[in-house]
Every structure is written in C-alpha cells, then in structure tokens.
Design an enzyme around this catalytic site. Structure first.
Site, PDB file in Angstrom:
ATOM      1  N   GLN A 305       2.625   6.944  17.359  1.00  0.00           N
ATOM      2  CA  GLN A 305       4.061   7.030  16.895  1.00  0.00           C
ATOM      3  C   GLN A 305       4.802   6.261  17.690  1.00  0.00           C
ATOM      4  O   GLN A 305       4.876   6.200  18.998  1.00  0.00           O
ATOM      5  CB  GLN A 305       4.680   8.376  16.986  1.00  0.00           C
ATOM      6  N   GLU A 355      -9.988  11.258   9.332  1.00  0.00           N
ATOM      7  CA  GLU A 355      -9.073  10.039   9.480  1.00  0.00           C
ATOM      8  C   GLU A 355     -10.301   8.911   9.129  1.00  0.00           C
ATOM      9  O   GLU A 355     -11.481   8.730   9.285  1.00  0.00           O
ATOM     10  CB  GLU A 355      -9.031   9.912  10.973  1.00  0.00           C
ATOM     11  N   ASP A 403      -0.150  14.277   7.255  1.00  0.00           N
ATOM     12  CA  ASP A 403       0.873  13.047   7.767  1.00  0.00           C
ATOM     13  C   ASP A 403       0.528  11.739   7.180  1.00  0.00           C
ATOM     14  O   ASP A 403      -0.202  11.082   7.926  1.00  0.00           O
ATOM     15  CB  ASP A 403       0.964  13.213   9.191  1.00  0.00           C
ATOM     16  N   CYS A 430       6.766  10.027   5.723  1.00  0.00           N
ATOM     17  CA  CYS A 430       7.751   9.035   6.490  1.00  0.00           C
ATOM     18  C   CYS A 430       8.038   8.427   5.197  1.00  0.00           C
ATOM     19  O   CYS A 430       8.712   7.116   5.311  1.00  0.00           O
ATOM     20  CB  CYS A 430       6.737   8.211   7.092  1.00  0.00           C
TER      21      CYS A 430
END
EC number: 2.1.1.-
Length: 473
Positions: A305, A355, A403, A430
């Site tokens: 981030q 991931e 996320d 986001c």
C-alpha cells in the site's frame, strides 16, 4: 459541506459517449461562460451548453467560468479556463498548478474538507444508483494530506536534448518536467531527481517510444515510511544498463538511505511500467517496512500500500468491524504479500491467504517466517478459482476478507463465499462503483449489510477512495 450533487464518471461519461443527435453547440476556440455542475473521476469540472458536456481542468462545482474550447468530439468537448467569473468557497488557494495540470493531484484545487465530503457523496450516489439503501459515514482523512506516497514510478524522456523526469500532461505523452510531486514523500522525490542527474552526468539516454531507441524508460523509487529504507529501480528497454557500477557508486554517495539498487528490464511495447526481470546491481534484493507491528519485505515488483499511514487505520478498522475471535478461521482473498493476513493472525486461530502473483506469495511466506507467525497458509492461485475449490472441499471459515483490485469481485467468487457460509464477510474496496455493483449480488446470496460504509481517504488530492463494508449472515 458541499452543496452539489456528485456524479461519478460512469454516469457522466456514459451520457457523454452517446452521440449528440443535434448539431454540436460549440466549436474549437469558441469562448463560452457557464456554471460548473460536476466533477469527473479525473477531477475535471463539467459545464454544459445545451446539455452538451464540456470537461474543464481546474474548475470546481459552484464556480462560473469563462472557457475556451480546446477540442470538440461528437458527444463532448474539452476546454480551459480563461477567466474565473465566480470562484467557489471550496477552492483551495496557492495550489501547485502543475499537480492539477498533469493530474498528479487532480483534487488539489478543492479544500481538504470538501474533498472528504466529495468522496462520501461519491459512495452515496453509487449505492443510490443500484437501489441499495445504506448509510455512508463521513470520510476518514489525514492530518497532512500531502507527501504521503511511499513509491514513485516516473517516466523519463529526452526534452530539448536532455534527459528529464516528470509527469505526462493530461491526455498526452508529452512530459512536463517535475521535481516536487506534491503527494509523494520528499525523500522519494529526491531519489528520483538524484538518479536523473546521475544518468545525465553519465550521458545515458532516455528511451524513445516512436523510434524505439534509447535506454531508460522509467525511474522507480520506494521508501519505507517507518524503516526509512530506500530502493531505486531503473527500468530500461535494453538488456544491459550502461555504467551500472558507476551509477551505483554515485547513488550510494548521494542517497545515504539507499539499501537496494535494481535494474529492471521491460523491452515490450506495453503500457505496463515494470518488466518481470530484475537484477540487483548493489545492495539487497528488497527493503523492509513495518505495518501494524509486523515487518514486511518489499521487492521491486511487490504490491505494498502506497499510504501506510491510512493503511494501518483501514486494516485496524476492518478487523474491529469483523469482530474477530481467537477461535475464528479466516480466509483472506487477494492476500498480496500478506499485509492483512499477518496483521490479523494473532487475533484468530487460522488464516488462509490466496494470491495469483507467485512472487507476492513467496514474499508473504517470508514475511510470515520473519514475524514468527505459524498459523497462516498461503496458496498461489486465482482467487475466484481457489475460493470455489475451497468451497467444494468444505472449508467453512468464520470470516472472509476480500481486498480486490479496482475491477472488483467476480460472480464466481461471490458465489463461492456464499457456499462457504461465513458469519462475516469483510469487503475492503478501492473502487466504490464495483463495491456497489458487487453488493447487489452479495445481498442476493443471503447476506445483509451490517452497519454503515466507512470511506477512508487512502489517496488524498485524488478522486480515489477506499471503503470498508461489513456483511453478515
């Protein structure tokens, strides 16, 4: 409180992309006067002449501006402010005009309180559009909403025979030389400028997209906000970096925080900045930074981030809203280098992370080992596919965190989460447009919204906003 209605770019551009069925009411170089009625997702003001939208840089709602038309298309036009007839009380004064002109900080012309309200209204309007009734809390902001970015990827071009770094003018590939990027850590800006000067001194050329000649495409610098460890990456079109050892020596002499100097090769005709091949010229292969009491390895291609100050607020808030218990089994989809997984691991019994980027998973496993965390398990896979597989295998987590990237969740992933039957589903977003879209399906799967949406200003001075929304079953 701003007294205008926010319309997201999806509304504005969708309407603008409809062909204007009558004669276009403006021509290039014409001057018009109108009130600014909206802001696009790029931070451009919107005026309308006979309902025909014109997008204008550095114009904010409530202002009356005289505009010179610079470009006319079938369904919309662009213009520039010639005169501000009436300024908005929400206009920020003494703003770096380059930050607005280039789009580095498209909302820098709005006072910060007005930016926070704008982002809250963005979320409200998008949920209203999909007919979902939900309360939206005021946006959580920063004490200092500038100089927060810990990473820069800066294009390089030859300008008047000299290698320059900067930012592209909006809508073009014309480089505007910039040294102070306004929203970046000054030490990151310094690293870019120093690297540029070293390349100039050694006579190394910039890559030319038209001729396909030259060497350097971008300079990337990233710095640990807490560790103060600095990484510099030079991205080239060539397989070799000329004067690599001399560049390293010069950077070491001028950048005392430097821990890693890397050469990255990207010789593809692409808009992707970083290639996949890295060579460590000097120092370590990665740097470290700390987040929420954990140490994280950050490589040149790692997703980390860019605003760790608000990231800590974001993840702490998400964990609190999830109501985690020591007996909980948790799934973290889109786990990256393990920031969420590892930040909550000491609060629960087990965390599974998934991931798709293999290097990110390797970093996550190193991060778990370095932090002496042994109740986590990472899988390299596409999140929707792995979630579907876990559901088929009978995994029944108590809590699921997601996320996702800006494109949001797939229908398959939402269905897989539903099949797992978690009590709590935590969505960190986001992109409020895809959050609103996905909420419709999540509700249809039998979840309900638990409490207000909480927007967080992860990217001050820009139109982007993070949000946390909790679903329960």
């Amino acid at each position: 409180m701003m007294n205008y209605v926010v319309m997201m770019s999806t509304n504005i551009m969708a309407k603008a992309n409809r062909v204007y069925k009558t004669k276009v009411p403006v021509t290039k170089n014409q001057q018009v006067e109108a009130e600014v009625v909206d802001i696009t997702y790029q931070g451009m003001g919107v005026i309308k002449i006979d309902n025909f939208p014109i997008f204008v840089i550095d114009a904010i709602p409530g202002e009356v501006v005289q505009v010179g038309i610079t470009k006319v298309l079938k369904s919309y036009a662009f213009g520039r402010v010639i005169k501000r007839v009436k300024a908005s009380p929400n206009r920020a004064e003494n703003v770096d005009k380059v930050a607005i002109t280039t789009g580095i900080a498209p909302l820098a012309n709005l006072k910060y309180e007005a930016q926070l309200t704008f982002k809250q209204r963005q979320v409200e309007q998008l949920f209203k559009k999909v007919n979902v009734s939900v309360e939206v809390n005021p946006t959580i902001g920063m004490t200092d909403p500038t100089k927060y970015r810990n990473k820069a990827q800066v294009p390089v071009q030859m300008v008047n025979g000299q290698l320059e770094t900067g930012f592209y003018r909006r809508g073009s590939h014309k480089l505007m030389p910039v040294e102070d990027f306004y929203i970046q850590d000054p030490k990151v800006d310094e690293a870019v400028s120093v690297t540029r000067d070293v390349l100039r001194d050694l006579g190394i050329s910039a890559y030319d997209e038209e001729t396909h000649k030259g060497v350097v495409r971008h300079i990337m610098a990233r710095r640990g906000f807490y560790s103060h460890e600095l990484m510099v990456v030079i991205i080239t079109n060539t397989k070799k970096l000329p004067e690599a050892d001399n560049i390293a020596a010069a950077l070491r002499a001028k950048l005392p925080e430097l821990k890693s100097f890397i050469h990255n090769i990207n010789n593809h005709d692409t808009n992707v900045i970083m290639g996949q091949w890295n060579e460590t010229v000097w120092g370590a292969d990665e740097i470290h930074d700390q987040l929420m009491g954990k140490d994280f390895i950050i490589g040149p291609n790692s997703f980390y981030q860019i605003n760790p100050q608000t990231t800590a607020v974001l993840y702490t808030l998400a964990a609190e809203k999830a109501g985690l218990k020591p007996t909980d089994v948790v799934v973290d989809a889109y786990s990256g280098i393990g920031t969420i997984t590892l930040s909550i691991a000491d609060q629960v019994a087990k965390v599974y992370g998934v991931e798709v980027v293999e290097d990110a998973v390797l970093d996550a496993e190193k991060n778990a080992q370095n932090n002496h965390i042994d109740n986590v398990e990472f899988v390299t896979a596409d999140a929707p596919e792995q979630m579907t597989q876990w559901a088929a295998d009978g995994l029944k987590p108590d809590v699921v965190f997601v996320d996702p990237p800006r494109k949001g969740l797939t229908n398959e992933l939402i269905s897989a989460v539903s099949a797992m039957q978690p009590k709590t589903f935590v969505y960190i977003s986001c992109n409020p447009a895809t959050l609103a879209r996905d909420t419709v399906q999540i509700l249809a799967e039998g979840f309900h919204i638990d409490g207000p949406i909480q927007p967080i200003d992860q990217f001050p001075q820009t139109t982007h906003v993070e949000s946390v929304l909790i679903f329960k079953r």
